[in-house]
Design an enzyme around this catalytic site. Structure first.
Site, PDB file in Angstrom:
ATOM      1  N   LYS A  63     -20.781 -20.043  -9.460  1.00 61.17           N
ATOM      2  CA  LYS A  63     -20.123 -19.977 -10.759  1.00 61.17           C
ATOM      3  C   LYS A  63     -18.710 -19.416 -10.620  1.00 61.17           C
ATOM      4  O   LYS A  63     -17.759 -19.914 -11.236  1.00 61.17           O
ATOM      5  CB  LYS A  63     -20.942 -19.090 -11.692  1.00 61.17           C
ATOM      6  CG  LYS A  63     -20.554 -19.205 -13.153  1.00 61.17           C
ATOM      7  CD  LYS A  63     -21.130 -20.464 -13.770  1.00 61.17           C
ATOM      8  CE  LYS A  63     -20.969 -20.489 -15.273  1.00 61.17           C
ATOM      9  NZ  LYS A  63     -21.809 -21.485 -15.921  1.00 61.17           N
TER      10      LYS A  63
ATOM     11  N   ALA B 183     -32.337 -19.649 -25.259  1.00 60.84           N
ATOM     12  CA  ALA B 183     -30.902 -19.352 -25.303  1.00 60.84           C
ATOM     13  C   ALA B 183     -30.082 -20.573 -25.682  1.00 60.84           C
ATOM     14  O   ALA B 183     -29.284 -20.546 -26.629  1.00 60.84           O
ATOM     15  CB  ALA B 183     -30.454 -18.813 -23.949  1.00 60.84           C
ATOM     16  N   ALA B 184     -30.267 -21.674 -24.956  1.00 61.00           N
ATOM     17  CA  ALA B 184     -29.453 -22.862 -25.214  1.00 61.00           C
ATOM     18  C   ALA B 184     -29.802 -23.506 -26.543  1.00 61.00           C
ATOM     19  O   ALA B 184     -28.917 -23.907 -27.300  1.00 61.00           O
ATOM     20  CB  ALA B 184     -29.632 -23.865 -24.074  1.00 61.00           C
TER      21      ALA B 184
ATOM     22  N   TYR C  52       0.859  -1.186   0.000  1.00 59.88           N
ATOM     23  CA  TYR C  52       0.000   0.000   0.000  1.00 59.88           C
ATOM     24  C   TYR C  52       0.894   1.233   0.000  1.00 59.88           C
ATOM     25  O   TYR C  52       1.896   1.270  -0.700  1.00 59.88           O
ATOM     26  CB  TYR C  52      -0.973  -0.069   1.181  1.00 59.88           C
ATOM     27  CG  TYR C  52      -2.171   0.828   0.996  1.00 59.88           C
ATOM     28  CD1 TYR C  52      -2.942   0.764  -0.159  1.00 59.88           C
ATOM     29  CD2 TYR C  52      -2.509   1.763   1.964  1.00 59.88           C
ATOM     30  CE1 TYR C  52      -4.024   1.597  -0.351  1.00 59.88           C
ATOM     31  CE2 TYR C  52      -3.594   2.608   1.793  1.00 59.88           C
ATOM     32  CZ  TYR C  52      -4.342   2.523   0.620  1.00 59.88           C
ATOM     33  OH  TYR C  52      -5.418   3.353   0.437  1.00 59.88           O
TER      34      TYR C  52
END
Length: 404
Positions: free
Chosen positions: A109, A212-213, A54
């Site tokens: 995720k 979508a898929a 820092y």
């Protein structure tokens, strides 16, 4: 719905040898305080450490980046940081549950990115469903990250959002619910064709689900050279003569009507599956056993809806030579985690500004090749826990970037 979604009440053990019931206490205890934390990569044990990490030392780094912005790629974590972005409108099988309720999924995720791709990742859930507002937010945040993984955004908005972000940002952007699913499905189909003694390009494929898929799966199959792809939605076969499709020529369905269904068939699942070699389900619709009988001998059935497949494997196996699902408690799990960590890692390693069709095809080939040595009807893709997967996909995607 993303194929890396997991059924909470009936998940298999890591080696698929036995199903294990999960308890609410076990689940909620694991989520207390969230599933992510940030740790320092440098020591902070004394004043010298603080002076380096820092002030005053950090000022030298900031000056250097100010004078040469490219140094941010190596002197900050931004280039290796993937943001997992959602508006909470299409979360797993739960639907539009909002940003806050989607956060546990996005945390998961991000944990997958770190575990399988060795990439830092943070979730960003946004309290807006306005496409332009989401784009503006990410444009303003661009200095803080290196790539965008869109997750659980409802169709058809997800198509517009991805396209606008790709144009607005100079970094990799991918909607995993679309393209991760498509890449793994193509890898699995490549090997399923070999198991059944067929050429990939000769297959007659029916894709059930035009969200979508489904559209992404159809697109990657067409890109891979399969010309006979028929797409189904809740109203039947997608074709340019359907009134609702003709009325909206700019829609993804209308675009697919011009690229798919080369035989010009119309009707419903029965007409689509008559003489078909492959069924790929990425919708909540059920597949009747009578429709399976209409398919060619030694057919291939991918029933990928989670947690309830379009048709149970024990039923599909009466007619199909190869059966896959999105679940971990059956053979041949089509799981997005086989694709997205390596795709993003390869793109970032190679300095790619876009994730292209060639990169997705390279990822699919890499996944398929890992299963070739032990190929069988019950083993057409490697396990999501196979440690070879992410490095192989990373290398293949990076090579594709160089080749382009």
């Amino acid at each position: 719905m993303s194929i890396d979604a997991i059924a909470l009440t009936d998940i298999a053990s890591a080696d698929n040898s036995a199903a294990t019931a999960l308890t609410e206490a076990e689940i909620f205890d694991a989520h207390q305080g969230g599933k992510l934390s940030i740790t320092s990569t440098v020591p902070l044990a004394n004043k010298r450490d603080l002076s380096i990490a820092y002030t005053p030392g950090v000022a030298e780094v900031s000056r250097a980046i100010h004078n040469n912005p490219e140094l941010a790629r190596t002197l900050t974590w931004a280039q290796r940081l993937v943001v997992v972005v959602s508006d909470g409108t299409a979360v797993l099988g739960l639907g539009n549950i909002g940003a806050s309720a989607s956060l546990p999924v996005m945390e998961g995720k991000s944990a997958l990115f770190k575990t399988f791709g060795e990439l830092d990742s943070i979730p960003l859930v946004l309290n807006t469903t306005d496409v332009d507002e989401i784009v503006e937010t990410l444009v303003r945040l661009r200095p803080s990250f290196g790539a965008v993984n869109l997750e659980d955004v409802s169709a058809p908005r997800c198509f517009e959002l991805e396209e606008k972000l790709i144009e607005a940002l100079d970094c990799p952007v991918m909607h995993d619910d679309q393209h991760g699913t498509a890449v793994v499905a193509l890898a699995a189909l490549t090997n399923a064709a070999k198991v059944t003694g067929r050429g990939l390009e000769s297959l007659k494929v029916v894709v059930s689900g035009a969200g979508a898929a489904g559209i992404a799966v159809a697109e990657i199959l067409l890109t891979a050279g399969i010309s006979d792809v028929v797409l189904l939605d809740s109203k039947g076969i997608i074709n340019s003569e359907r009134a609702d499709i003709a009325a909206d020529p700019q829609s993804k369905k209308s675009q697919m009507a011009g690229r798919s269904n080369p035989r010009g068939i119309s009707g419903g699942p029965g007409e689509a599956l008559l003489g078909a070699d492959v069924f790929i389900g990425v919708s909540s619709s059920k597949l009747a056993e009578d429709h399976l009988k209409l398919m060619n001998a030694n057919s291939i059935v991918f029933a990928l809806s989670n947690p309830d497949p379009e048709v149970l494997p024990e039923v599909a196996s009466k007619y199909a030579a190869v059966v896959a699902t999105g679940r971990s408690d059956f053979p041949n799990q089509i799981n997005n985690v086989l694709a997205f960590p390596g795709i993003f890692r390869g793109a970032l390693d190679a300095g790619a500004r876009r994730i292209t069709p060639a990169m997705k095809l390279a990822a699919a080939r890499a996944i398929a090749e890992l299963a070739e040595a032990d190929l069988s009807a019950d083993y057409i893709v490697p396990s999501p826990l196979d440690p070879r997967v992410a490095p192989a996909v990373t290398a293949a995607v990076a090579a594709a970037v160089v080749a382009e």
